[in-house]
Design an enzyme around this catalytic site. Structure first.
Site, short mmCIF file in Angstrom:
data_model
loop_
_atom_site.label_atom_id
_atom_site.label_comp_id
_atom_site.label_asym_id
_atom_site.label_seq_id
_atom_site.Cartn_x
_atom_site.Cartn_y
_atom_site.Cartn_z
N LYS A 130 98.59 -7.69 71.74
CA LYS A 130 98.57 -8.35 70.43
C LYS A 130 99.65 -9.42 70.30
O LYS A 130 99.55 -10.30 69.43
CB LYS A 130 98.72 -7.32 69.30
N LYS A 211 86.99 -5.42 75.70
CA LYS A 211 86.45 -4.40 74.79
C LYS A 211 85.96 -5.07 73.50
O LYS A 211 86.53 -6.07 73.07
CB LYS A 211 87.55 -3.34 74.59
N LYS A 214 87.28 -6.01 66.62
CA LYS A 214 87.03 -6.58 65.28
C LYS A 214 87.51 -8.01 65.23
O LYS A 214 86.86 -8.88 64.66
CB LYS A 214 87.77 -5.76 64.22
P1 TYM Z 1 90.97 0.67 65.16
O1 TYM Z 1 90.75 0.38 63.73
O2 TYM Z 1 91.28 -0.45 66.07
O3 TYM Z 1 89.75 1.39 65.80
C1 TYM Z 1 89.19 2.52 65.18
C2 TYM Z 1 88.63 3.46 66.22
O4 TYM Z 1 87.60 2.81 66.97
C3 TYM Z 1 87.86 2.94 68.37
N1 TYM Z 1 87.40 1.72 69.04
C4 TYM Z 1 86.53 1.70 70.05
N2 TYM Z 1 85.90 2.68 70.72
C5 TYM Z 1 85.07 2.32 71.72
N3 TYM Z 1 84.84 1.04 72.08
C6 TYM Z 1 85.46 0.01 71.44
N4 TYM Z 1 85.23 -1.24 71.80
C7 TYM Z 1 86.35 0.33 70.38
N5 TYM Z 1 87.13 -0.42 69.55
C8 TYM Z 1 87.76 0.45 68.73
C9 TYM Z 1 89.37 3.08 68.47
O5 TYM Z 1 89.75 3.70 69.66
C10 TYM Z 1 89.67 3.93 67.24
O6 TYM Z 1 89.46 5.29 67.52
N6 TYM Z 1 95.52 2.52 65.83
C11 TYM Z 1 94.20 2.88 65.34
C12 TYM Z 1 94.19 3.30 63.89
C13 TYM Z 1 95.06 4.47 63.57
C14 TYM Z 1 94.85 5.81 63.99
C15 TYM Z 1 95.90 6.58 63.40
C16 TYM Z 1 93.91 6.42 64.82
C17 TYM Z 1 96.16 4.47 62.78
N7 TYM Z 1 96.67 5.74 62.67
C18 TYM Z 1 96.01 7.95 63.63
C19 TYM Z 1 94.02 7.79 65.05
C20 TYM Z 1 95.07 8.54 64.46
C21 TYM Z 1 93.33 1.66 65.50
O7 TYM Z 1 93.79 0.58 65.71
O8 TYM Z 1 92.07 1.82 65.28
#
Ligand code: TYM
Length: 347
Positions: A130, A211, A214
């Site tokens: 990032k 990957k 968003k």
């Molecule tokens: P975020 O918002 O980026 O993504 C949410 C969830 O989606 C999964 N994900 C994917 N899985 C498969 N293929 C993809 N291309 C893909 N893109 C995203 C992510 O692995 C995630 O499970 N840091 C976390 C948010 C967070 C969190 C937490 C998660 C904050 N506190 C505590 C678990 C526990 C995040 O950026 O998610």
């Protein structure tokens, strides 16, 4: 319980029979198929055998402040919560809330900051990705995984269902908890990441070596299928997905773009990969893509219908999120009290 059986003050309380699950998503943009297949789908699948807490992590969304539209952040958080429910989370079985409604998260993050070596954060792959090419790097971005550790540890979490990209953050959460224990005594449950066998890393349709994300989806229309895309948009994105000039549809031999399509199809269809491979064998990628379009449109239609119903009654969603925050706070406050007692702060 006799006095001698009682846990020492500040120790982890006795555990219930069901594993506690915690996970969350950032409301930075509309959710996409990767979020659904990597995370949301497994949240829904396991919810009745577990004790679940699911959060919309709006404070994490602030770590790239340039990308935030303050006028819309609140609405987006509600929209992501609605998407959790529309995807099948049962509010009776799962506590659903917005991170900033439970102030214990930021307070706990500070206490964890103080035991987290800087080098651990600088090594995080997501931090490096990032910040790559950025001139100015916010402290929040570096500290992002500590707030994530607070999210998880506050709920005495056993399992964190996530996509593959989050595994490093969950391992860091364990490391932070273990370091805290060495310094101040045991107060946390050590969580583990739970990653789906298939679908843990869905790749971009227009660039199958990165990957699905968003932020890229915001810039490039053919990159992702978003969960709210109408059937026409889904068809367009999948039919123009990058493949190769061969006709290879066997997963093991296929190129990254074809593997990605086969993975999406297999996870949503449920049949073994060999059966799907046989169905499109020799028919070219057009047939494979059509099958993927059909299964994605079918999977998203009921989610989109439920989402529209939830949008029609915003008061109901607000009430549900208020109840969720209240429930979450009960657990979070008890854990935070243990943490503060352990370090010697608080009234
Ligand atoms: P975020 O918002 O980026 O993504 C949410 C969830 O989606 C999964 N994900 C994917 N899985 C498969 N293929 C993809 N291309 C893909 N893109 C995203 C992510 O692995 C995630 O499970 N840091 C976390 C948010 C967070 C969190 C937490 C998660 C904050 N506190 C505590 C678990 C526990 C995040 O950026 O998610």
């Amino acid at each position: 319980m006799t006095p001698s059986d009682a846990p020492p003050i500040g120790a982890v309380p006795p555990r219930g029979p069901r594993p506690r699950v915690f996970s969350g998503m950032q409301p930075t943009s509309d959710l996409h198929l990767g979020n659904y297949l990597g995370a949301l789908r497994q949240w829904v699948a396991g919810q009745h055998e577990r004790d679940n807490v699911f959060c919309v992590v709006d404070l994490h969304a602030l770590t790239i402040p340039e990308a935030i539209d303050p006028a819309h952040l609140r609405a987006r958080s509600r929209s992501v919560a609605a998407m959790y429910l529309a995807s099948g989370l049962d509010p009776e079985a799962s506590t659903v809330f917005v991170q900033s409604h439970v102030p214990e998260h930021t307070e706990c993050a500070w206490l964890l900051n103080c035991v987290t070596p800087l080098g651990w954060l600088q090594r995080m792959t997501q931090f490096k990705a990032k910040t790559d090419g950025r001139e100015s790097i916010g402290t929040g971005l570096l500290d992002y995984p500590v707030l994530q550790a607070a999210d998880i540890l506050l709920y005495d979490t056993d399992e964190v269902p996530v996509g593959e990209d989050q595994v490093q953050h969950i391992e860091l959460t364990r490391d932070i908890a273990v370091r805290f224990h060495h310094l101040f005594g045991e107060v946390f449950v050590l969580p583990k990441a739970v990653v789906p066998k298939s679908g843990a890393r869905i790749m971009g349709l227009d660039e199958p070596t990165v990957k699905m994300s968003k932020s890229i989806a915001d810039e490039r229309p053919g990159h992702a299928v978003r969960l709210l895309d109408p059937p026409d948009a889904i068809r367009k994105a999948i039919m123009s997905a990058v493949t190769d000039s061969e006709r290879e549809t066997r997963f093991e031999q296929a190129s990254p773009g074809v593997r990605n399509l086969l993975t999406i199809w297999q996870v949503l269809d449920g049949r073994p990969m060999a059966e799907l491979e046989a169905e499109v064998d020799g028919k070219g990628y057009g047939a494979l893509k059509k099958a993927v379009v059909a299964v994605v449109v079918d999977a998203l239609a009921p989610i989109q219908a439920r989402y529209a119903e939830l949008q029609a009654d915003p008061a109901e969603l607000d009430a549900l999120l208020a109840r969720g925050a209240e429930r979450a706070r009960g657990t979070a406050a008890a854990t935070l009290a243990r943490v503060k007692a352990a370090v010697g702060v608080g009234a």
